[in-house]
Design a protein around this motif. Sequence first.
Motif, mmCIF file in Angstrom:
data_model
loop_
_atom_site.group_PDB
_atom_site.id
_atom_site.type_symbol
_atom_site.label_atom_id
_atom_site.label_comp_id
_atom_site.label_asym_id
_atom_site.label_seq_id
_atom_site.Cartn_x
_atom_site.Cartn_y
_atom_site.Cartn_z
ATOM 1 N N TYR A 28 -15.014 0.402 22.342
ATOM 2 C CA TYR A 28 -15.758 1.029 23.450
ATOM 3 C C TYR A 28 -17.195 0.513 23.474
ATOM 4 C CZ TYR A 28 -12.024 4.509 23.359
ATOM 5 O OH TYR A 28 -10.814 5.136 23.379
ATOM 6 N N VAL A 31 -22.488 3.835 23.011
ATOM 7 C CA VAL A 31 -23.408 4.778 23.667
ATOM 8 C C VAL A 31 -24.354 5.238 22.570
ATOM 9 C CG1 VAL A 31 -23.645 7.004 24.818
ATOM 10 C CG2 VAL A 31 -21.692 5.527 25.353
ATOM 11 N N LYS A 378 -15.107 7.158 19.705
ATOM 12 C CA LYS A 378 -15.226 6.712 21.103
ATOM 13 C C LYS A 378 -16.489 5.872 21.331
ATOM 14 C CE LYS A 378 -11.577 8.806 22.742
ATOM 15 N NZ LYS A 378 -10.495 8.048 23.401
ATOM 16 N N ILE A 380 -19.596 6.650 20.537
ATOM 17 C CA ILE A 380 -20.799 7.423 20.895
ATOM 18 C C ILE A 380 -21.533 7.819 19.616
ATOM 19 C CG2 ILE A 380 -21.678 9.480 22.084
ATOM 20 C CD1 ILE A 380 -18.904 9.554 23.559
ATOM 21 N N GLU A 413 -24.291 7.398 33.181
ATOM 22 C CA GLU A 413 -22.899 7.170 32.759
ATOM 23 C C GLU A 413 -22.738 7.506 31.281
ATOM 24 O OE1 GLU A 413 -24.802 4.894 34.510
ATOM 25 O OE2 GLU A 413 -23.838 5.482 36.398
ATOM 26 N N GLU A 414 -23.753 7.232 30.485
ATOM 27 C CA GLU A 414 -23.660 7.536 29.055
ATOM 28 C C GLU A 414 -23.671 9.050 28.814
ATOM 29 O OE1 GLU A 414 -25.375 3.710 26.690
ATOM 30 O OE2 GLU A 414 -26.890 4.994 27.616
ATOM 31 N N ASP A 416 -22.475 11.128 30.918
ATOM 32 C CA ASP A 416 -21.118 11.532 31.319
ATOM 33 C C ASP A 416 -20.129 11.285 30.180
ATOM 34 O OD1 ASP A 416 -21.853 12.429 33.817
ATOM 35 O OD2 ASP A 416 -21.511 10.503 34.799
ATOM 36 N N ARG A 417 -20.301 10.165 29.469
ATOM 37 C CA ARG A 417 -19.380 9.899 28.345
ATOM 38 C C ARG A 417 -19.587 10.909 27.222
ATOM 39 N NH1 ARG A 417 -19.132 3.891 26.490
ATOM 40 N NH2 ARG A 417 -17.927 4.862 24.813
ATOM 41 N N ASP A 420 -17.733 13.936 28.394
ATOM 42 C CA ASP A 420 -16.286 13.711 28.220
ATOM 43 C C ASP A 420 -15.897 13.900 26.759
ATOM 44 O OD1 ASP A 420 -16.124 13.113 30.868
ATOM 45 O OD2 ASP A 420 -16.024 10.933 30.607
#
Length: 430
Positions: A28, A31, A378, A380, A413-414, A416-417, A420
Amino acid sequence: MNAIAHRTLNIEAIRKDFPILATLVNGYPLVYLDNGATSQKPHLVIDSQSEYYRQQNANIHRGVHYLSQLATQKYDVAREKTQVFLNAASSHEVIFTAGCTASINLVAQSYGRQNLKPGDEILLSTMEHHSNIIPWQLVAQQTGAIVRQIPITDQGEIDLEAYGQLLSERTKIVGIVHVSNSLGTINPVQRMIAQAHQVGAVVLVDGAQAGPHTRIDVQALDADFYVLSCHKMYAPTGVGVLYGKEVLLRAMPPYQGGGDMIHTVSFDGSTYADLPYKFEAGTPNIAGVIGLGAAIDYLAGLGRGLLQAPDMSLGLALDAAFEGISNYESELTSYGMKRLSEIDGVRITGTAKEKAGILAFTMDCAHPHDIGTVFDHKGIAIRAGHHCCMPLMKRLGVPATARASIAFYNTVEEIDRLVDGVLMVKEMFG
Ligand code: 7TS
């Protein structure tokens, strides 16, 4: 959510300046939301290190030869840039240290040991990092002074009423974090400093988390001491800054002895160098300090880019850069706070009105370390733990939190990840 209005900071272009952000973790895209622990470095800073060792490496302040003069000049210029970064009155007030922790220990052992007497009080807030607690406990043990705690509210703000009541003629030192690493709270340091001065106390502001996010003006704050952790502000590791008012620094004894901090040495007694060298014993982190200069240049470049004013002075460029950075980061933070607060079973720690760059939370269903581990799968990167703030965790009634800490290269977007990831943890453990 549509892309946040970026003002004019071009985040896509900025991300290309930080090569590590292109890393893949477990397949991935990385992040990176652990900027409170340390920030990533732009090309300009990375290249400054290689350039230094390839073309400039020599010891400073002691050689007549070409390379030594070159290294000395670069080192001295970095100090002038740091003076502008802090808006200090003089570059003599800027001391380079090994880090924010080293800076606080210097003040505690030099100023504190010289000025504290039994019964004197040192006030520290509940939200301080251990590095703004332990050095004061050590000097309190040495001098008989007493450390007292300034309480905080449930929102994670300083209890200003209690602070006012704690201040007295016994108060000699106040230590206060500018921006909390665990809550993101921006403390009203200017007002707190003015109150402390009314009872004759000096104030040390821990700016470790403020340096990367806000424009600092030590003269406007009227801070007596202000410390920075440079690896959190896009510079190399191993460099810190201690700002002190000249009148205070002049009266303080040296903290460490050795080369470069002396005027004359004899076995009958020695005399010390003038500021700032009196506090810079031994060979400093020359490359790191030059890297700090490059980091300040990088930030100034963002400001010049924002206003399309390539010739703008360093101070004005930093004003512009930090306006853009603070606006963008606070929009990202508000967006993250809103999204996280919509998830059942998530409790946000730190809901101060004035808040910067920190999304810290706990979940009913999972321990922060489990959250951190699932996130890592993931790609992050966040931090889970007590964040070196055990008294704060006790006050919050939690052993640890999960903490995402934002920099200006992070994106919607990060966030948002991240959200998630939280939903996935809920599915796995809930
Ligand atoms: N003060 C604050 C407010 C900090 O956040 C930190 C480091 C320090 C002092 C110490 O800085 P150092 O560079 O001398 O170690 N904070 C963190 C953090 O939040 N996660 O890892 C380190």
